[in-house]
Design a protein around this motif. Structure first.
Motif, short mmCIF file in Angstrom:
data_model
loop_
_atom_site.label_atom_id
_atom_site.label_comp_id
_atom_site.label_asym_id
_atom_site.label_seq_id
_atom_site.Cartn_x
_atom_site.Cartn_y
_atom_site.Cartn_z
N ILE A 98 50.97 70.65 9.46
CA ILE A 98 51.54 70.18 10.73
C ILE A 98 52.88 69.50 10.44
O ILE A 98 53.16 69.12 9.29
N VAL A 99 53.70 69.36 11.45
CA VAL A 99 54.93 68.59 11.32
C VAL A 99 54.55 67.14 11.07
O VAL A 99 53.72 66.57 11.79
N PRO A 111 56.90 74.18 17.02
CA PRO A 111 56.56 72.83 17.53
C PRO A 111 56.66 72.77 19.06
O PRO A 111 57.47 73.48 19.65
N VAL A 112 55.81 71.94 19.66
CA VAL A 112 55.82 71.82 21.12
C VAL A 112 56.05 70.39 21.60
O VAL A 112 56.49 70.19 22.74
N HIS A 115 58.68 64.96 19.70
CA HIS A 115 58.85 64.40 18.35
C HIS A 115 59.09 65.51 17.34
O HIS A 115 60.03 65.45 16.54
N ALA A 116 58.20 66.54 17.36
CA ALA A 116 58.29 67.60 16.36
C ALA A 116 59.54 68.46 16.57
O ALA A 116 60.21 68.86 15.61
N ILE A 117 59.85 68.75 17.83
CA ILE A 117 61.03 69.57 18.12
C ILE A 117 62.30 68.88 17.61
O ILE A 117 63.17 69.49 16.96
N ASN A 118 62.41 67.57 17.90
CA ASN A 118 63.58 66.82 17.46
C ASN A 118 63.68 66.78 15.94
O ASN A 118 64.76 66.89 15.35
#
Length: 479
Positions: A98-99, A111-112, A115-118
């Motif tokens: 996972i991220v 990522p959705v 936090h993960a997208i950034n």
């Protein structure tokens, strides 16, 4: 995220290293399907520890998993629904990337969460990766009337708002249990107890595979398999499943109680806590003879067939387990008082069963105080049923003759195993049926238990008289 040392050094720690390793992202249902295919192909059960379902429930569950269905288990209490649901984690990969820092197990490749997208946008191939064990990819909620959408889906976190973030900032969200189980298995036990307006909130999860939190203009696509348990609709008046939600479950699987006594005994012995006690003077062991184990299991089966027991509330296998433990405990207590080190449960110890049964059986009776009588009748019926199957009638004729000629036997908690075992010397006709029950074991505890069972069986068969006085009893001929 802490990782175990076993193999941890070999797992990629960045997004770039993950790509280089050749790891492939799969939807959760495909992941489970592949593991299910491997087990079915190898002739292995989907999971261990569940008995009696090999030809009934398991084929249906295998079909559901191979089809990629969300599943609802429908059955009365004590039918291993929750155990099967929790065991599904064994069909997941042992570790999943996972991220790093993701609250909803973001797929590093897709990522959705904000936090993960950034993080991926900022660090690219250097994005740190954590690894989650399959046991942490399981979420569970016991449905209660006060369960809220915030519990399941999510809510605005006032602390994050107080820290200075705008309400429109997606990072102010506090994710509920369903999003936190992204890329995993989410289970809801007793689903009908969930308020209907909350059930509506699960519709998108099951069909569109997304959630919407409050008024946020976000679509959070989730990769979740939803598994639920429920009692039959005619069992509970506390709630019901709304039709659109029921329609969205791919498979509905009906569970059941053990169909025969041997299966009930297998479960009972596996689940019951053994009573081997270590004392300063050494170990004290308690043995429950096979025929008395059958009596406990048969008692449950008779209760499930009795019109004096509420069948809508069910007669759980937990009844058999509790009664088996109570039988063992009474034998231990009796043996300790007699100073015995090797203890075998006897018919006398069945007196402990009503106390362990009353909270698990709902008696239907128009008269107050009938519960004890009904339970006693069921216990006697179980003893008689097993006696007829376990003891050869040809071996008991001489026993009845001996008692009609004047033989008398005293039994009860106050009678030691040595005293009761001496009866096979005083009434020689008892030897054959007793040895058949013990399998040739001539230890006083085993012989005493078999003697008591034969005498009680003959009494319930109306071939011997029995005079009871408290915990003591006297058997004599009917002439």
């Amino acid at each position: 995220m802490a990782q175990p040392s076993d193999g941890a050094d070999e797992r990629p720690t960045t997004l770039g290293a993950l790509r280089a390793s050749g790891w492939v992202s799969r939807p959760i249902k495909q992941e489970i399907r592949e593991h299910a295919i491997a087990r079915v192909s190898a002739g292995e059960p989907l999971f261990a520890g569940v008995s009696g379902y090999a030809d009934t429930v398991m084929p249906q569950l295998e079909n559901a998993l191979l089809a990629g269905h969300d599943v609802i288990f429908l059955g009365e209490r004590g039918q291993a629904k929750t155990r099967m649901i929790r065991s599904l984690t064994g069909l997941l990969d042992e570790w999943m990337p996972i991220v790093a820092g993701s609250e909803i197990n973001d797929d590093p490749y897709a990522p959705v969460s904000r936090h993960a997208i950034n993080l991926v946008d900022e660090l690219g191939e250097g994005t740190p990766i954590d690894w989650v064990h399959r046991d942490r990819r399981y979420g569970e909620k016991l449905a209660t009337p006060d369960t809220s959408i915030a519990d399941l889906i999510g809510e605005v976190d006032p602390i994050k708002v107080a820290e200075g973030r705008y309400l429109s900032d997606e990072l102010t969200l506090h994710y509920g249990l369903v999003p936190r189980t992204n890329r995993g298995i989410f289970a809801i036990n007793e689903l009908p107890d969930l308020a209907e307006r909350i059930q509506v909130g699960l519709l998108n999860v099951l069909e569109e595979r997304d959630v919407q939190i409050r008024g946020y203009k976000i679509r959070l696509p989730l990769d979740v398999i939803l598994v639920a348990s429920a009692n039959p609709e005619d069992y509970t008046n506390r709630g019901r499943l709304i039709t659109p939600l029921k329609d969205r479950f791919g498979s509905q699987i009906r569970t059941h109680y053990p169909l025969d006594v041997p299966t009930e005994m297998e479960i009972m012995r596996a689940e019951a806590v053994p009573l081997d006690v270590e004392t300063p003077d050494g170990q004290i062991s308690v043995t429950v003879p096979e025929y008395l184990g059958e009596v406990v299991a048969t008692f449950s089966h008779l209760a499930r067939a009795s019109n004096q027991v509420n069948q809508r509330s069910g007669v759980s296998v937990r009844l058999s387990v509790s009664n088996y433990e109570a039988l063992s405990a009474n034998a231990l207590r009796r043996g300790l008082k007699a100073g015995e080190r090797t203890i075998t449960a006897r018919v006398d110890d069945l007196d402990a069963l009503p106390a362990s049964s009353q909270g698990k059986i709902e008696i239907e009776s128009l008269e107050e105080g009938r519960e004890g009588f009904i339970l006693d009748t069921l216990i006697k019926g179980a003893v008689l049923t097993v006696f007829k199957e376990a003891v050869d009638p040809g071996q008991t004729r001489a026993v009845v003759d001996a008692f009609e000629e004047g033989a008398i036997a005293h039994t009860g908690e106050e009678v030691s195993s040595d005293e009761l075992a001496r009866l096979i010397g005083e009434v020689d006709a008892l030897r054959d049926p007793v040895m058949a029950l013990t399998g040739g074991d001539e230890s006083p505890a085993a012989v005493a238990a078999a003697v008591g069972f034969v005498l009680e069986g003959l009494h319930l068969s109306k071939r011997l008289n029995k005079d009871s006085s408290g915990p003591s009893a006297t058997y004599r001929g009917r002439v």
